[in-house]
Structures are given as C-alpha cells and as structure tokens.
Design a protein around this motif. Structure first.
Motif, PDB file in Angstrom:
ATOM      1  N   MET A 186     -53.396  83.948   0.892  1.00  0.00           N
ATOM      2  CA  MET A 186     -52.896  82.916   1.799  1.00  0.00           C
ATOM      3  C   MET A 186     -54.016  82.564   2.773  1.00  0.00           C
ATOM      4  O   MET A 186     -54.704  83.455   3.267  1.00  0.00           O
ATOM      5  N   ARG A 220     -52.478  89.184  -0.292  1.00  0.00           N
ATOM      6  CA  ARG A 220     -51.918  87.975  -0.869  1.00  0.00           C
ATOM      7  C   ARG A 220     -52.807  86.792  -0.506  1.00  0.00           C
ATOM      8  O   ARG A 220     -53.217  86.639   0.640  1.00  0.00           O
ATOM      9  N   SER A 231     -51.174  66.230   9.412  1.00  0.00           N
ATOM     10  CA  SER A 231     -51.829  66.559  10.681  1.00  0.00           C
ATOM     11  C   SER A 231     -51.547  67.981  11.143  1.00  0.00           C
ATOM     12  O   SER A 231     -52.259  68.508  11.975  1.00  0.00           O
ATOM     13  N   ALA A 232     -50.501  68.612  10.627  1.00  0.00           N
ATOM     14  CA  ALA A 232     -50.141  69.919  11.181  1.00  0.00           C
ATOM     15  C   ALA A 232     -50.259  71.088  10.212  1.00  0.00           C
ATOM     16  O   ALA A 232     -50.054  72.224  10.605  1.00  0.00           O
ATOM     17  N   SER A 233     -50.599  70.844   8.959  1.00  0.00           N
ATOM     18  CA  SER A 233     -50.672  71.960   8.011  1.00  0.00           C
ATOM     19  C   SER A 233     -51.885  72.840   8.277  1.00  0.00           C
ATOM     20  O   SER A 233     -52.871  72.394   8.857  1.00  0.00           O
ATOM     21  N   LEU A 234     -51.785  74.069   7.830  1.00  0.00           N
ATOM     22  CA  LEU A 234     -52.851  75.044   8.093  1.00  0.00           C
ATOM     23  C   LEU A 234     -54.105  74.801   7.262  1.00  0.00           C
ATOM     24  O   LEU A 234     -55.218  74.850   7.751  1.00  0.00           O
ATOM     25  N   LYS A 283     -46.931  79.512   3.338  1.00  0.00           N
ATOM     26  CA  LYS A 283     -47.167  80.131   4.638  1.00  0.00           C
ATOM     27  C   LYS A 283     -46.762  79.227   5.799  1.00  0.00           C
ATOM     28  O   LYS A 283     -46.040  79.646   6.691  1.00  0.00           O
ATOM     29  N   CYS A 284     -47.258  78.013   5.811  1.00  0.00           N
ATOM     30  CA  CYS A 284     -47.014  77.204   7.011  1.00  0.00           C
ATOM     31  C   CYS A 284     -45.879  76.207   6.806  1.00  0.00           C
ATOM     32  O   CYS A 284     -45.632  75.729   5.712  1.00  0.00           O
ATOM     33  N   CYS A 336     -48.692  77.721  -0.744  1.00  0.00           N
ATOM     34  CA  CYS A 336     -48.558  79.178  -0.683  1.00  0.00           C
ATOM     35  C   CYS A 336     -47.312  79.562   0.099  1.00  0.00           C
ATOM     36  O   CYS A 336     -46.912  80.717   0.102  1.00  0.00           O
ATOM     37  N   PRO A 346     -55.931  81.429   9.540  1.00  0.00           N
ATOM     38  CA  PRO A 346     -56.292  80.459  10.571  1.00  0.00           C
ATOM     39  C   PRO A 346     -57.778  80.628  10.887  1.00  0.00           C
ATOM     40  O   PRO A 346     -58.289  81.754  10.837  1.00  0.00           O
ATOM     41  N   LYS A 347     -58.436  79.527  11.187  1.00  0.00           N
ATOM     42  CA  LYS A 347     -59.897  79.604  11.334  1.00  0.00           C
ATOM     43  C   LYS A 347     -60.314  79.754  12.783  1.00  0.00           C
ATOM     44  O   LYS A 347     -60.754  78.816  13.421  1.00  0.00           O
ATOM     45  N   ILE A 348     -60.184  80.966  13.278  1.00  0.00           N
ATOM     46  CA  ILE A 348     -60.584  81.219  14.659  1.00  0.00           C
ATOM     47  C   ILE A 348     -62.100  81.291  14.721  1.00  0.00           C
ATOM     48  O   ILE A 348     -62.723  80.747  15.605  1.00  0.00           O
TER      49      ILE A 348
END
Ligand code: FMN
Ligand code: SF4
Ligand code: SF4
Ligand code: SF4
Lengths: 529, 316
Positions: A230, A228, A427-430, A387-388, A385, A233-235
């Motif tokens: 989505m 899907r 400030s907090a969205s993925l 997700k967050c 999407c 997260p950018k590790i």
C-alpha cells in the motif's frame, strides 16, 4: 576480472559475426554506423531503449558487450567521479519513463548528496498497465542494459545494492534476468571490485505479487519489506528515506535502459533527440483498433498522427479513427481533431492526458466513449488498494453511475455528480492511482459530453455499442435469405424464404448475430438503431 | 532541533521543524479534522480529512504528512477544503449503516462529529454498501465490519506489540477489510483481548462488549484510573451514573503502555459493584471462568488462605 582489453577483443570478434548473420537473415540494415531493424515499421522509429532488442541474444552477455555494452560502466568507474555521472544525467534532462516524468538526474542528485551508511537503487519492473509490454520487452530482449543502468546509478549515488522488482506474471523476463545477473557476476561486472576499481554492486530480484498498485514507488518498497503493498504518505522523499528507511532511488526499466547510452554518447547527443523539455525517445505500446499494433520507439514530440497513421497504419478494417487513449487506464481520451498534438509530457498534459508509461489505445467509430470510460475506470476500481477514502469509495461510486448510464438508467444530475466525484478523487487521493483514476471520465466528459447526454436524456448510444440502448431491426431491403433466422441463438427472427424477416424485439438478446450474417450489400438489411 | 515560524489561519506558530503541519496547528489550538491520524501511531495518510491549502501550491496537501517549513502560510478551512471534506465524509456515510440511534459509539464517534461539522448526512442509494459481517465470538469485543471506515488505527496499534500483531488488511479496493488472524473470528484468532484496537477505533466498528447497552459516553461520568496490576500503569476509564460505577474500558495506549486483559479485569473487579463474569481463552474458545483464574492468582489465593489458616492455628 573483466578488463577493457577483454571487452575489446569480445567486441572485435563477435560484432561482425552477429551483423553478418542478421544481414544474411535480412533482419537488419545499417543506418550510419548503427545496426537497426529493417522494414517499413521501423523507418520512423529511433531506438535507444530498444536499441539491442531483436538484435543481440539476451542470454549471451558477450553479445551485449559486442554492442558497446558495459563500456559506459567501464568508463565511469575508471575515469569519472560519481558526481560526474549525476551531472551527466542531470544535463541530459532524462525524465522518468515510468509515468510521472520526473527528472532522473534531480532524483539521483538528492540521493547522491544525502549521507547514509547504506543506499539502494530499485528498478521498477512491475509494469501492470493492461496492454503495456514496453518494459517486458526490454527485460526479455536486453536485460543487461537495465543491469548496466542500475550499476551506473549505484555508482552515482553511492549504493552497492540494487533490487529489481519484477512481476511474477513475467516468467520469461524473470528467467532472462536471472541468466543475465548470473553471467554479469561471472564476468565480474556485478559483485565485488568491479573492473578492479574497488566498486561493489550487486542486484537481487524480487517478485511482485501482481497487484497493480505495487508499481507505485512507496507501495513497492512496502512490498519488498514484506508488508502489504500500500502506498505510503510522502513525508520524506524516498531519495532520503526509502527502502528500510535508507536513501533509495527508484527508476523504471526504460529509464534505466537509457542511462548507459547517455553515458556513452553524452548528454548533448541525447538532448539533440526529442523536444527541449522532453529529450530523447519514448517507447509506446500501440494497441487497440489499429492496423499495425506493436511496440514503437519514437522521438518525443512526434505527433499522434505520425505514430498512429504513419507507423500504425490508422484504424483497423478501414473504419474511421475516433480517439486515442494515452497513459494507460488513468490517461485521457484524445479526440480525432487533436491528432496533430506532439507526444511529450507537456503537450499531453495540456490536453488533459498524460504520457503515463506509454500505453496507446486506438479507438474507432464503434467505440462508445461512456463505455470506454467505464472500462478504464473499472480497472482502477479493481486495482485500488483500498487504503484511502476518495479512491476506494469515490471510484466505486463513479463506476456505479457510469454503469447506470450505459444501461440506459442514467438520470438528470449524473454528469454533475461524476464531475464532483472526479474532482474530489483526483485532488484528495493518496497516490497516483486515485489521483489519475478519474482522467478517462474527465476527458470523455470534456470532449464527448454529448454522448453522455444522449445516453441519459435520449436513452441512445451514438456509437451503437451499449447493448441495452440499441435495437436490431430488419429493413425493407431484406432479401429473405433466412440466414439471420438460422443464426439467431434465441430464434426470435421469423419470416418465410424470400420474404421480409422480422425480429421479435421482446425476445432479442442483442447479440448481433443477425447483423453479422446478413449478406445484403452495400448496406446490410439489418440495421442498428 | 531548530524551530520554524509559520502562519496557520492567520495565527503565527513557532514550532520545532520536525513537526507536521497538523501537529503545529493543533499546538496552537486549531483543530484540523483527521480520522486516521493518532499521535501514538505511524502516520498512515488514509482518510484524507486533514487536507489543507499551502500558499504557493494549488494542490490540497494532507497536513498529517507535510512537515512545517519556515514562512509557510497554511489555510485549514477554505471553501475548497470544506467541500472536499464534506465529500469525503459523504463517501464514508454512503457505505455506512444508518445506525447512530443504537450505536454504542454514538456521542464519541469521530464520523458522527465530522458529519455534523461538515453537514453530511445518510442518504438512500442503490449502490454498494459495506457487507454486514458481525463478529460476536468474543465476550470482550464486538466487531461490526459494516461500520469500519478502514482508518487502519486498530491494525497499527495491534502491530506495535510484537507478540500480538493480530490484525491486518485483506482484499483490495472496495472489498478491503480488516481481519483478525488469518481472516478468523476473534475467538479463533490469536487476539489476546487487550482492547488496544477498541480504544483507538474512531467509530462503532470495534466496541467493548462489556460496556455494550449499559452506558454511553454522554450518559454519565467518566473517571480515568491507573491500573495497578503491573508497573506499566495503563489507563482505564470508569463509567458511572448516579454514583454507581457501570463499566470499565481501556483508554488508548500511550508511552509504551501495552494494555492487557488481566489489567482490565482487575480494574473492573476493583471498581465495579457487579462486574460481568470473566472469560478466558482456552484452545481458541472463550470459556467462563472464576475471577481468581482470570486474574491468574489462584495459587496466590490458595497460599494466602493457607498462611492465614496456619497463622490462626498458631494463635490458637
Ligand atoms: C498506481 C501506480 C502504478 C505504477 N506502476 C508503475 C510501474 O509498473 N512501473 C514503473 O516504472 N512505474 C510505475 N509507477 C510510477 C512509480 O511510482 C515511479 O514514479 C517510477 O517507478 C519512478 O521511475 P521513473 O522516474 O524512472 O519513471 C506507478 C505509479 C502508480 C501511482
Ligand atoms: S489512491 Fe487508491 S491505490 Fe492509492 S493509496 Fe489511495 S486507495 Fe490505494
Ligand atoms: S484486542 Fe489487542 S490483540 Fe486483540 S486485535 Fe485488538 S489490539 Fe490486537
Ligand atoms: S475497525 Fe475501527 S480502527 Fe480498525 S480500521 Fe475500522 S474504523 Fe479503523
């Protein structure tokens, strides 16, 4: 196998023919030794990404070659090392045209330096901003420029496999790409041992399902991997860990179309166009209430005024120009008094807007800024999407508040609630979608706060656009022509011939039909209050 | 593997460079809140509760998905962070039914914990709420979509067992939901009732139906027991009150332990005085069955009985 000699002979024979034909059709003119489209609309434009559009036949690879196509690839493969290409792009300061403006050379360098058995290069052709068609035009009208840009990227970072992720809603672009890839393979410009140098590179198409968020780099990779779409997260950087866990470069269509030209003409030439920090050009889709809508490619740093007025001809139908939204649904609304702002990444950022992918929506005096913020936010709400939490829940709540305000049900504290939600969501969205979704609200609150206040406190819409807040009223200047009474779909206008007509406010559905047909001049007898 | 030294809320941590900031913080006893993070699952990054501030950047960063670096100075509970977390919890509560009084998860619900920690509360509003979709088709799992916070843990844990992979996300935006199979009921879907998802769900969206209404987390004692049905040795919790065992639930799967229905039923049978009737799924229908059938030991029992009978006859 393709050779330099074969390309030279194609060019020698074909180019004069094409130019002659186009000059005969009065479509092009010569600017120096460049062939450019003719007409007032193109005078101020500088075309790099669009340079071949409407000039070469996109279904004939030879025409692309005739206009210097695949020469950059030839020179690079035969005379330069991959590191040289990375350096050239780094030095050009080319910045991604897909939205964020990240320096392309830096990204390539990351992937170039990272050792791996497999690397990928992806062309992001998911263009999903409503009203945007920059990438589509390049794909449909000059697909080889993108293929060549990808092959150059592949050579630079050490990848032999490219993907073009193109939205299925662009059937013509898909078709043109299929033809272009097929021809490039036939001519030995894609596939194994290109130009006999031992370099292999091939490209496959992947069709996007149409979700806007699939244009986000990591969501796009998820989608190619069959999951899907989505955002992840950018590790790790995708230049290190991307598609199927391998180093991956993802670039926008327009970014890639710039690459062969930069390699051909050199970074110094490129840096001579545009501004110091944002060199080159940008393609914009100029739309909305503007006289001459269309695609324009101009040097970075050109002012909004030049683009909207000199090229675009100003607001439509002689109305007053009010604002422009740059950067698509998550961009900012820029008020008329900032019309002399230069258009580049930094300058737009300073006034709370973004370059985005190049949408430019012009608004006139009848545009209500609360309503327009709601309109753009609605897009983000629909396309989130899910997700967050901040994006999924926060944009929905913001939309509910805006909806209430435009219906005249705004309450004390709504503005503050919008500001708080905007802060948390951005400030907090993925991913970039959530992070930028509040921009239209933030900028309209900044520049048009009084319009919000009018809606909430006075239950009035200054632009006279929000239906629940306006009334149609017939003034004494009415000549009793009866046209409005006939036009009214709910028959709520009464009055005898040649006598003052009256609207029954309790029945009026605010469709505006009476206003449209009233013949009284210069000011209509129907007024909106 | 190298180690790095960083400072979190004034405390120095020396940890492996492969850890995330969240893991590093937890390793020195700093509890960064997180609804979607689980050390056994892929990092998802959805809840955004684990945001921290890292000196040198004015962006909030999610500690679950930021790797530690030497010299990093991290703050995990600044005013800005607290107010953002409160907003996030508030957003979740605004979509969530005000149902803690009778919710099975009350007392062990993470949403409840964080609402308390960040002082967020249910409130009345006229906006949208998550639709009330209750799936009562399974005798083992009760699913209440209105309580789901879309943390993704259930989807990820079910995905880890390659022949299960029953759960997925469907729809988008505010309408996003987790679905069983092709948006089927639990009964119709290929779900094997292993309860992995129930064990990881941080809220009352997925609960063990055989525990429902009998006992809650704080209302008795729990003992962790190891399943003996196969060599994996999955863990279960036995709930008891006044020395009477009341329910057996699956503990979150770890170290490749898959969890399965048979193991849970066997554990129930072993520890509970009066376990509920067992059910098995036949042709997408749950049917009441006998314990020997549920545990798949009918043949074994028959054989044991026969052997014992033969033995007796021989002895006679
Ligand atoms: C919600 C969202 C949608 C996006 N859509 C596109 C798109 O359609 N095309 C594109 O090139 N980049 C899109 N981007 C940007 C990509 O994530 C990525 O930055 C870009 O493709 C990188 O290429 P560039 O550096 O050449 O610009 C989108 C980003 C977000 C957050
Ligand atoms: S910001 Fe929106 S689109 Fe991006 S991951 Fe979060 S929910 Fe999805
Ligand atoms: S019970 Fe097991 S198989 Fe069924 S959905 Fe949950 S994790 Fe998947
Ligand atoms: S059902 Fe539970 S575990 Fe699954 S997404 Fe919802 S809250 Fe998370």
């Amino acid at each position: 196998m393709m050779t330099k000699e074969r390309m030279d002979s194609i060019k020698e024979v074909l180019k004069p023919k094409i130019v002659e034909k186009l000059i005969g059709e009065d479509k092009v003119e010569l600017r120096g030794d460049e062939v450019v489209l003719k007409g007032e609309y193109y005078k101020k434009q500088v075309r790099i990404a669009l340079k071949n559009c409407d000039i070469v036949d996109p279904t004939n690879i030879e025409e692309y070659i005739a206009f210097d196509g695949y020469y950059a690839l030839y020179d690079s493969l035969t005379k330069k090392k991959p590191g040289d290409i990375v350096e050239e792009i780094k030095n050009s300061l080319l910045r991604g045209r897909g939205g964020a403006g990240f320096p392309t050379g830096r990204k390539w360098d990351e992937a170039y330096r990272y050792q791996a058995d497999k690397k990928y290069i992806i062309c992001n052709a998911d263009e999903g901003d409503p009203g945007a068609f920059m990438d589509r035009s390049i794909l449909e009208k000059d697909p080889h420029s993108v293929l060549e840009g990808m092959a150059l990227g592949g050579y630079a970072i050490g990848s032999d496999q490219g993907y073009i992720y193109v939205r299925a809603e662009y059937p013509m672009a898909v078709k043109r790409l299929e033809i272009a890839i097929k021809q490039a393979r036939e001519y030995g410009l894609l596939g194994e041992n290109i130009f006999g140098t031992g370099f292999n590179f091939d490209i496959e198409l992947r069709l996007g399902s149409g979700a806007f968020v699939c244009g986000e780099g990591t969501a796009l990779m998820e989608s190619i991997e069959g999951r899907r779409g989505m955002p992840r997260p950018k590790i790790h950087r995708t230049a290190h860990v991307g598609l199927w866990g391998k180093p991956t470069i993802i670039n926008n269509v327009e970014t890639l179309a710039n690459v062969p030209v930069i390699i051909n003409k050199g970074y110094e030439w490129f840096r001579g166009i545009g501004t110091e920090e944002s060199p080159g050009t940008k393609v914009f889709a100029l739309v909305g209430k503007v006289e001459n809508a269309g695609l324009v490619e101009v040097p970075m740093g050109m002012t909004l005024r030049e683009i909207i007025f000199d090229i675009g001809g100003g607001a439509q139908d002689g109305k007053e120009y009010k604002a422009v939204q740059t950067g698509g649904p998550s961009g900012g609304c820029i008020p008329a008094d900032l019309i002399d702002t230069p258009v580049d990444f930094e300058s737009l950022g300073k006034i709370w807007s973004i370059m985005g992918s190049g949408g430019m929506v012009v608004m006139d005096e009848n545009t209500c800024m609360v309503d327009i913020a709601k309109f753009f936010l609605d897009f983000s709400v629909e396309e989130s999407c899910g997700k967050c939490v901040p994006c999924r829940e926060g944009t929905k709540r913001m939309y509910e508040i805006l909806d209430r305000i435009t219906k005249g049900e705004g309450v004390e504290g709504d503005i503050e609630r919008l500001e708080e939600l905007s802060e948390t969501v951005s400030s907090a969205s993925l991913c970039g979608l959530g992070q930028t979704a509040p921009n239209p609200v933030i900028t309209t609150l900044k520049y048009y706060r009084h319009e919000y206040e009018d809606h909430i406190h006075n239950k009035s819409c200054p632009a006279k656009s929000c239906k629940p807040l306006i009334k149609y009223f017939i003034e004494d200047t009415c000549i009793g022509c009866t046209r409005c009474a006939k036009a009214c779909p709910v028959s709520c206008i009464s009055g005898k011939v040649k006598e003052l007509h009256v609207i029954d406010q309790s029945m009026c559905i605010k469709c505006g039909a009476c206003y449209d047909v009233c013949p009284v001049k210069p000011i209509k007898a129907v007024s909106i209050i | 593997m190298s180690t790095v030294k960083l400072t979190i809320d004034g405390k120095v941590a020396e940890v492996s460079s492969e850890l995330t900031v969240l893991q590093a913080a937890r390793s020195i006893g700093i509890d960064i809140p997180a609804l979607c993070y689980d050390e056994t699952l892929e990092i998802f990054g959805a809840c955004r509760m684990c945001i921290v501030e890292i000196e040198g950047s004015n962006k909030l960063q999610t500690s679950c998905s930021t790797l530690v670096k030497n010299g990093m100075i991290v703050h995990t509970e600044t005013d800005r962070i607290k107010s953002t977390r409160k907003d996030i919890v508030q957003m979740l509560l605004d979509s969530h039914p005000n149902d803690c009084l009778t919710c099975q998860k009350s007392g062990e619900c993470l949403l409840q914990d964080y609402a308390y920690r960040y002082d967020a509360n249910f409130r009345n509003h006229h906006g949208a709420m998550r639709p009330q979709l209750m799936d009562t088709s399974s005798p083992y799992i009760l699913r209440d979509n209105s309580k789901c916070i879309l943390c993704g843990k259930c989807v990820l844990t079910c995905y880890q067992v390659s022949d299960r992979q029953v759960l997925s996300f469907s729809e988008r935006g505010y309408d996003t939901k987790v679905v069983f199979g092709a948006d089927q009921t639990i009964e119709e879907s290929p779900c094997v009732s292993c309860n992995r998802c129930v064990a990881v769900c941080p809220v009352g969206a997925l609960v063990d139906k055989r525990q429902l209404g009998k006992i809650r987390n704080w209302d008795g004692n729990t003992t962790v027991v190891m399943c003996k049905a196969c060599e994996y040795g999955c863990e279960f919790e036995v709930y008891s009150r006044n020395k009477e065992n009341i329910a057996v639930t699956a503990k979150a799967p770890s170290n490749g332990r898959p969890l399965c229905l048979k193991g849970r039923l066997a554990t129930e049978l072993k520890y509970l005085e009066n376990p509920d009737k067992p059910y098995i799924k036949i042709n997408e229908r749950f049917e009441e069955t006998t314990w020997d059938k549920a545990l798949g030991i009918t043949e074994l029992i028959e054989k044991i009985n026969r052997l014992e009978k033969d033995n007796k006859e021989e002895e006679e």
